[in-house]
Design an enzyme around this catalytic site. Structure first.
Site, PDB file in Angstrom:
ATOM      1  N   HIS A 115     -12.449  -0.855   2.865  1.00  0.00           N
ATOM      2  CA  HIS A 115     -11.639  -0.761   1.650  1.00  0.00           C
ATOM      3  C   HIS A 115     -10.406  -1.663   1.760  1.00  0.00           C
ATOM      4  O   HIS A 115     -10.058  -2.380   0.815  1.00  0.00           O
ATOM      5  CB  HIS A 115     -11.161   0.688   1.428  1.00  0.00           C
ATOM      6  N   LYS A 132     -16.940  17.706  -5.543  1.00  0.00           N
ATOM      7  CA  LYS A 132     -17.546  17.017  -4.403  1.00  0.00           C
ATOM      8  C   LYS A 132     -17.171  17.751  -3.115  1.00  0.00           C
ATOM      9  O   LYS A 132     -15.994  17.809  -2.761  1.00  0.00           O
ATOM     10  CB  LYS A 132     -17.030  15.563  -4.360  1.00  0.00           C
ATOM     11  N   ARG A 182     -21.585  -4.009  -0.584  1.00  0.00           N
ATOM     12  CA  ARG A 182     -22.074  -4.134   0.787  1.00  0.00           C
ATOM     13  C   ARG A 182     -23.538  -4.513   0.845  1.00  0.00           C
ATOM     14  O   ARG A 182     -23.999  -5.096   1.820  1.00  0.00           O
ATOM     15  CB  ARG A 182     -21.904  -2.790   1.518  1.00  0.00           C
ATOM     16  N   SER A 190     -17.452   5.477   3.973  1.00  0.00           N
ATOM     17  CA  SER A 190     -16.730   6.738   4.163  1.00  0.00           C
ATOM     18  C   SER A 190     -17.688   7.832   4.614  1.00  0.00           C
ATOM     19  O   SER A 190     -17.339   8.671   5.443  1.00  0.00           O
ATOM     20  CB  SER A 190     -16.042   7.154   2.866  1.00  0.00           C
TER      21      SER A 190
HETATM   22  P1  ADP Z   1     -17.594   5.590  -4.014  1.00  0.00           P
HETATM   23  O1  ADP Z   1     -16.972   6.927  -3.858  1.00  0.00           O
HETATM   24  O2  ADP Z   1     -17.792   5.122  -5.429  1.00  0.00           O
HETATM   25  O3  ADP Z   1     -18.773   5.356  -3.112  1.00  0.00           O
HETATM   26  P2  ADP Z   1     -15.836   4.474  -2.150  1.00  0.00           P
HETATM   27  O4  ADP Z   1     -14.620   5.287  -2.176  1.00  0.00           O
HETATM   28  O5  ADP Z   1     -16.748   4.663  -0.964  1.00  0.00           O
HETATM   29  O6  ADP Z   1     -16.550   4.578  -3.533  1.00  0.00           O
HETATM   30  O7  ADP Z   1     -15.478   2.937  -2.200  1.00  0.00           O
HETATM   31  C1  ADP Z   1     -14.766   2.335  -3.243  1.00  0.00           C
HETATM   32  C2  ADP Z   1     -15.184   0.886  -3.335  1.00  0.00           C
HETATM   33  O8  ADP Z   1     -15.080   0.266  -2.067  1.00  0.00           O
HETATM   34  C3  ADP Z   1     -16.639   0.682  -3.789  1.00  0.00           C
HETATM   35  O9  ADP Z   1     -16.688  -0.463  -4.610  1.00  0.00           O
HETATM   36  C4  ADP Z   1     -17.370   0.408  -2.506  1.00  0.00           C
HETATM   37  O10 ADP Z   1     -18.513  -0.395  -2.705  1.00  0.00           O
HETATM   38  C5  ADP Z   1     -16.303  -0.373  -1.750  1.00  0.00           C
HETATM   39  N1  ADP Z   1     -16.503  -0.330  -0.314  1.00  0.00           N
HETATM   40  C6  ADP Z   1     -16.649   0.769   0.468  1.00  0.00           C
HETATM   41  N2  ADP Z   1     -16.804   0.424   1.753  1.00  0.00           N
HETATM   42  C7  ADP Z   1     -16.756  -0.945   1.795  1.00  0.00           C
HETATM   43  C8  ADP Z   1     -16.875  -1.915   2.839  1.00  0.00           C
HETATM   44  N3  ADP Z   1     -17.107  -1.556   4.103  1.00  0.00           N
HETATM   45  N4  ADP Z   1     -16.763  -3.219   2.511  1.00  0.00           N
HETATM   46  C9  ADP Z   1     -16.561  -3.587   1.218  1.00  0.00           C
HETATM   47  N5  ADP Z   1     -16.456  -2.727   0.190  1.00  0.00           N
HETATM   48  C10 ADP Z   1     -16.552  -1.412   0.460  1.00  0.00           C
END
Ligand code: ADP
Length: 147
Positions: free
Chosen positions: A19, A43, A92, A129
């Protein structure tokens, strides 16, 4: 020129190096980024929203171009509410792509907000996450994945 303001929405449970990489790169494209932390009470297994907000705010306290906000509405509506013309997302894999394509299209139809997607850094593309939560659950140290 118009102020380029993007929201970077997600659950951020927890906020990872993946992130942070998207935020850093986003700062080169936008004047202002609001990290929008989704508040989804349905959630299960979530770190409390206040704790997520506090951790992320602490991380960016020296960067005036970044704000951190909680939201519990539709992402496109929240972007409109705070006057952000863009949604920043990270991709990703092809799995992310399919979902993001659909969301970007709907959000654009609803409010005209544009989604800008950045491809994940190859060194960080396996970090999610949910993997971090799983490692935590089984007692593994996850510090190296967190900013
Ligand atoms: P969600 O709850 O919608 O899955 P996240 O909180 O996991 O979203 O992530 C928010 C954003 O960050 C999303 O666009 C996700 O694709 C991106 N993201 C998460 N992990 C990575 C990573 N390792 N590299 C690049 N983008 C990421």
């Amino acid at each position: 020129m118009k102020n380029r303001h993007a929201i970077f929405p997600g659950s951020f449970d927890p906020f990872t190096k993946g992130h942070a990489n998207i935020v850093e790169r986003g700062l080169q494209l936008f004047d202002e980024i609001t990290i929008a932390v989704g508040n989804n009470p349905h959630k299960p297994g979530c770190m409390p929203i206040d704790e997520r907000i506090r951790t992320i705010s602490e991380l960016y306290k020296a960067e005036p171009r970044i704000q951190v906000r909680a939201y519990s509405t539709l992402t496109a509506d929240f972007a409109k509410e705070i006057g952000a013309g863009f949604i920043l997302r990270g991709i990703r894999s092809i799995k992310d792509y399919e979902y993001e394509l659909q969301m970007a299209d709907i959000n654009h139809q609803l409010t005209g907000v544009e989604t800008v997607m950045l491809f994940a850094d190859s060194k960080l593309s396996s970090i999610s996450s949910s993997i971090i939560r799983e490692l935590n659950l089984f007692g593994h140290d996850t510090k190296e994945y967190l900013p």
